[in-house]
Design an enzyme around this catalytic site. Structure first.
Site, PDB file in Angstrom:
ATOM      1  N   ARG A   1       0.958  -1.101  -0.027  1.00  0.00           N
ATOM      2  CA  ARG A   1      -0.156  -0.014  -0.051  1.00  0.00           C
ATOM      3  C   ARG A   1       0.800   1.385   0.073  1.00  0.00           C
ATOM      4  O   ARG A   1       0.403   2.379   0.388  1.00  0.00           O
ATOM      5  CB  ARG A   1      -1.023  -0.018   1.045  1.00  0.00           C
ATOM      6  CG  ARG A   1      -1.992  -1.060   1.274  1.00  0.00           C
ATOM      7  CD  ARG A   1      -2.939  -0.960  -0.033  1.00  0.00           C
ATOM      8  NE  ARG A   1      -4.182  -1.623   0.122  1.00  0.00           N
ATOM      9  CZ  ARG A   1      -4.263  -2.977  -0.105  1.00  0.00           C
ATOM     10  NH1 ARG A   1      -3.171  -3.689  -0.735  1.00  0.00           N
ATOM     11  NH2 ARG A   1      -5.291  -3.614   0.078  1.00  0.00           N
TER      12      ARG A   1
ATOM     13  N   SER B   1     -10.749  -0.451   2.528  1.00  0.00           N
ATOM     14  CA  SER B   1     -10.058  -0.566   3.851  1.00  0.00           C
ATOM     15  C   SER B   1      -9.481   0.606   4.184  1.00  0.00           C
ATOM     16  O   SER B   1      -9.015   1.547   3.525  1.00  0.00           O
ATOM     17  CB  SER B   1      -8.709  -1.397   3.541  1.00  0.00           C
ATOM     18  OG  SER B   1      -9.105  -2.806   3.234  1.00  0.00           O
TER      19      SER B   1
ATOM     20  N   GLU C   1      -5.440   4.168   5.880  1.00  0.00           N
ATOM     21  CA  GLU C   1      -4.932   4.087   4.402  1.00  0.00           C
ATOM     22  C   GLU C   1      -5.407   5.256   3.479  1.00  0.00           C
ATOM     23  O   GLU C   1      -4.624   5.787   2.856  1.00  0.00           O
ATOM     24  CB  GLU C   1      -5.662   2.692   3.860  1.00  0.00           C
ATOM     25  CG  GLU C   1      -4.960   2.283   2.522  1.00  0.00           C
ATOM     26  CD  GLU C   1      -5.506   1.056   1.983  1.00  0.00           C
ATOM     27  OE1 GLU C   1      -5.223   0.051   2.193  1.00  0.00           O
ATOM     28  OE2 GLU C   1      -6.536   1.272   1.562  1.00  0.00           O
TER      29      GLU C   1
HETATM   30  N1  EPU Z   1     -11.297 -10.511   9.894  1.00  0.00           N
HETATM   31  C1  EPU Z   1     -11.921 -10.478  10.831  1.00  0.00           C
HETATM   32  N2  EPU Z   1     -12.984  -9.767  11.207  1.00  0.00           N
HETATM   33  C2  EPU Z   1     -13.241  -8.578  10.130  1.00  0.00           C
HETATM   34  C3  EPU Z   1     -12.465  -8.514   8.990  1.00  0.00           C
HETATM   35  C4  EPU Z   1     -11.480  -9.582   8.729  1.00  0.00           C
HETATM   36  O1  EPU Z   1     -11.654 -11.526  11.722  1.00  0.00           O
HETATM   37  O2  EPU Z   1     -13.973  -7.820  10.505  1.00  0.00           O
HETATM   38  C5  EPU Z   1     -10.269 -11.556   9.642  1.00  0.00           C
HETATM   39  C6  EPU Z   1     -10.703 -12.566   8.475  1.00  0.00           C
HETATM   40  O3  EPU Z   1     -11.665 -13.598   9.092  1.00  0.00           O
HETATM   41  C7  EPU Z   1      -9.359 -12.931   7.937  1.00  0.00           C
HETATM   42  C8  EPU Z   1      -8.371 -11.832   8.207  1.00  0.00           C
HETATM   43  O4  EPU Z   1      -9.368 -10.930   9.253  1.00  0.00           O
HETATM   44  O5  EPU Z   1      -9.032 -14.088   8.761  1.00  0.00           O
HETATM   45  C9  EPU Z   1      -8.295 -11.104   6.831  1.00  0.00           C
HETATM   46  O6  EPU Z   1      -9.378 -10.633   6.409  1.00  0.00           O
HETATM   47  P1  EPU Z   1      -9.821 -10.580   4.716  1.00  0.00           P
HETATM   48  O7  EPU Z   1      -9.232 -11.724   4.059  1.00  0.00           O
HETATM   49  O8  EPU Z   1     -11.066  -9.885   4.782  1.00  0.00           O
HETATM   50  O9  EPU Z   1      -8.640  -9.424   4.390  1.00  0.00           O
HETATM   51  P2  EPU Z   1      -8.123  -8.219   5.081  1.00  0.00           P
HETATM   52  O10 EPU Z   1      -6.857  -8.228   5.656  1.00  0.00           O
HETATM   53  O11 EPU Z   1      -9.145  -7.638   6.002  1.00  0.00           O
HETATM   54  C10 EPU Z   1      -7.022  -7.211   2.687  1.00  0.00           C
HETATM   55  C11 EPU Z   1      -7.190  -5.866   2.081  1.00  0.00           C
HETATM   56  C12 EPU Z   1      -8.342  -5.844   1.141  1.00  0.00           C
HETATM   57  C13 EPU Z   1      -8.519  -6.910   0.279  1.00  0.00           C
HETATM   58  C14 EPU Z   1      -8.757  -7.998   1.216  1.00  0.00           C
HETATM   59  C15 EPU Z   1      -8.505  -9.421   0.332  1.00  0.00           C
HETATM   60  C16 EPU Z   1      -5.700  -4.424   3.310  1.00  0.00           C
HETATM   61  C17 EPU Z   1      -5.568  -3.043   4.276  1.00  0.00           C
HETATM   62  N3  EPU Z   1      -6.989  -4.620   2.788  1.00  0.00           N
HETATM   63  O12 EPU Z   1      -8.231  -7.129   3.748  1.00  0.00           O
HETATM   64  O13 EPU Z   1      -8.300  -4.408   0.441  1.00  0.00           O
HETATM   65  O14 EPU Z   1      -9.532  -6.804  -0.443  1.00  0.00           O
HETATM   66  O15 EPU Z   1      -7.379  -8.316   2.117  1.00  0.00           O
HETATM   67  O16 EPU Z   1      -7.190  -9.572  -0.219  1.00  0.00           O
HETATM   68  O17 EPU Z   1      -4.593  -4.884   3.209  1.00  0.00           O
HETATM   69  C18 EPU Z   1      -8.727  -2.337   0.430  1.00  0.00           C
HETATM   70  O18 EPU Z   1      -7.584  -1.977   0.181  1.00  0.00           O
HETATM   71  O19 EPU Z   1      -9.232  -1.175   0.082  1.00  0.00           O
HETATM   72  C19 EPU Z   1      -9.255  -3.409   0.383  1.00  0.00           C
HETATM   73  C20 EPU Z   1     -10.595  -3.777   0.534  1.00  0.00           C
END
Ligand code: EPU
Length: 351
Positions: free
Chosen positions: A164, A239, A335
């Site tokens: 990012r 995010s 972000e």
């Molecule tokens: N999780 C929770 N609760 C929540 C959200 C997430 O427990 O409310 C847990 C999930 O169960 C999982 C872990 O956290 O074990 C990761 O969650 P997820 O796969 O949804 O991805 P993220 O890390 O929350 C990142 C990116 C997203 C991208 C997703 C999928 C960042 C800041 N965000 O989110 O990017 O779509 O991975 O690759 O790196 C964006 O940048 O706008 C964005 C949406």
């Protein structure tokens, strides 16, 4: 070049914050930049370069010139060694561009389907999702260099991409206006479905037949729509926080206390944590200040529930940063770009 005044920016930012721009111009072709820099309203330090508006938070009326980047066009430059080099103008809508590449039989961007925003914004924060970052497909970025008022091409290494992050958010901030991006895309599809439940969703949809890049794109769209709000119906900027990266001993200490905590070891030995999980663990899902709230399906996203005011969003972000810091000792960083705030709430909350 026509300059408009007192223009409503509310429809031009996906969070839907109410704000107006004192001066406003539209860039339809990269050569418009030669005219824009000569406008009396142009002050290099205070121009708001506006793409899809999906990564900004407007803290109030904009007392300067906002330039809406709207140059369009996609063309193939050349093919070499199984790669197709496509140049897309900065004002192209990101998801429409991804669909265009899939229709042309090219792959590499399918995991990045349905990300809001424009092509020109994609390198700035090195957009990423489902195991792919846009840097993996970027060959070079064409920019207008405000230091020299000439066009320059920065290759992938010069853009200094990381999670990012890029040159455009760091040393190059305020210097380069991105006007086009050249992507190197694959003629032969190699699926990358290792992230989370992506493989399972793709396999279920394909039921034994050969997977295509369009299948992966469809699966990504399905997963995203399940937990990420559509900015057209519920204002948001994707995010809101970066996933924090902590030192290995810090992660080990936390894991001893929270064995279920999602954690992703990094090549340099540090460990990336899931900000959404940390926020959810603080019981903040659904938490609301004024009209701004933590999204119920994905705690990493803040939403505009009821005509949120800029100060609601700021206060909510500050509350989240403080609570996660107090509970886990982990610093979260926002972000999106705060436009018109003296300090970002993550800095303010740490004081
Ligand atoms: N999780 C929770 N609760 C929540 C959200 C997430 O427990 O409310 C847990 C999930 O169960 C999982 C872990 O956290 O074990 C990761 O969650 P997820 O796969 O949804 O991805 P993220 O890390 O929350 C990142 C990116 C997203 C991208 C997703 C999928 C960042 C800041 N965000 O989110 O990017 O779509 O991975 O690759 O790196 C964006 O940048 O706008 C964005 C949406």
């Amino acid at each position: 070049m026509q300059v408009m005044h007192n223009v409503d920016l509310t429809p031009l930012n996906t969070f839907g914050l109410k704000a107006r721009a004192r001066d406003f111009a539209v860039l339809e072709h990269e050569n418009d930049l030669h005219e824009i820099v000569k406008l009396p309203a142009f002050k290099r330090e205070s121009v708001l370069w506006l793409g899809g508006g999906s990564n900004i938070l407007l803290m109030g009326d904009y007392q300067g010139l906002a330039v809406h980047i709207q140059n369009r066009g996609i063309r193939e430059l050349f093919r070499s060694d199984g790669l197709v080099y496509l140049e897309a103008q900065a004002g192209e809508v990101w998801h429409e561009f991804v669909l265009h590449t899939l229709e042309a039989g090219l792959s590499g961007l399918e995991n990045l389907s349905l990300i809001p925003g424009s092509v020109g914004a994609s390198p700035v924060q090195n957009i990423g999702a489902y195991g792919v970052e846009v840097k993996d497909a970027i060959h070079s970025v064409r920019c207008f260099d405000l230091d020299t008022c000439t066009f320059v091409t920065l290759d992938n290494a010069a853009c200094r991409f990381s999670y990012r992050e890029s040159l455009f958010k760091q040393a190059g901030r305020g210097r380069y206006v991105i006007t086009a991006v050249v992507f190197a895309l694959n003629e032969t599809f190699r699926p990358n479905v290792r992230y989370g439940d992506l493989a399972a969703v793709v396999e279920q949809a394909c039921a034994g037949r050969k997977i295509t890049a369009k299948d992966v794109s469809d699966a990504v769209c399905q997963i995203r729509s399940g937990k990420l709000p559509d900015p057209k119906t519920l204002g948001n900027v994707g995010s809101f926080f970066k996933n924090p990266v902590v030192a290995a001993p810090t992660a080990q200490k936390l894991l001893a206390q929270y064995p279920d905590m999602p954690h992703y070891p990094q090549p340099d030995g540090s460990v990336k944590l899931a900000a959404g999980w940390l926020i959810e663990c603080c019981n903040l899902k659904g938490f609301q200040i004024g009209g701004a709230a933590v999204h119920n399906q994905q705690a990493l996203v803040l939403v505009n529930k009821q005509q949120a005011q800029a100060h609601d969003v700021y206060a909510l972000a500050q509350h989240i940063v403080r609570t996660v810091q107090q509970t886990f000792g982990v610093a979260l960083h926002t972000e999106p770009n705060w436009i018109g705030a003296d300090t970002a709430p993550d800095t303010a909350a740490a004081v």
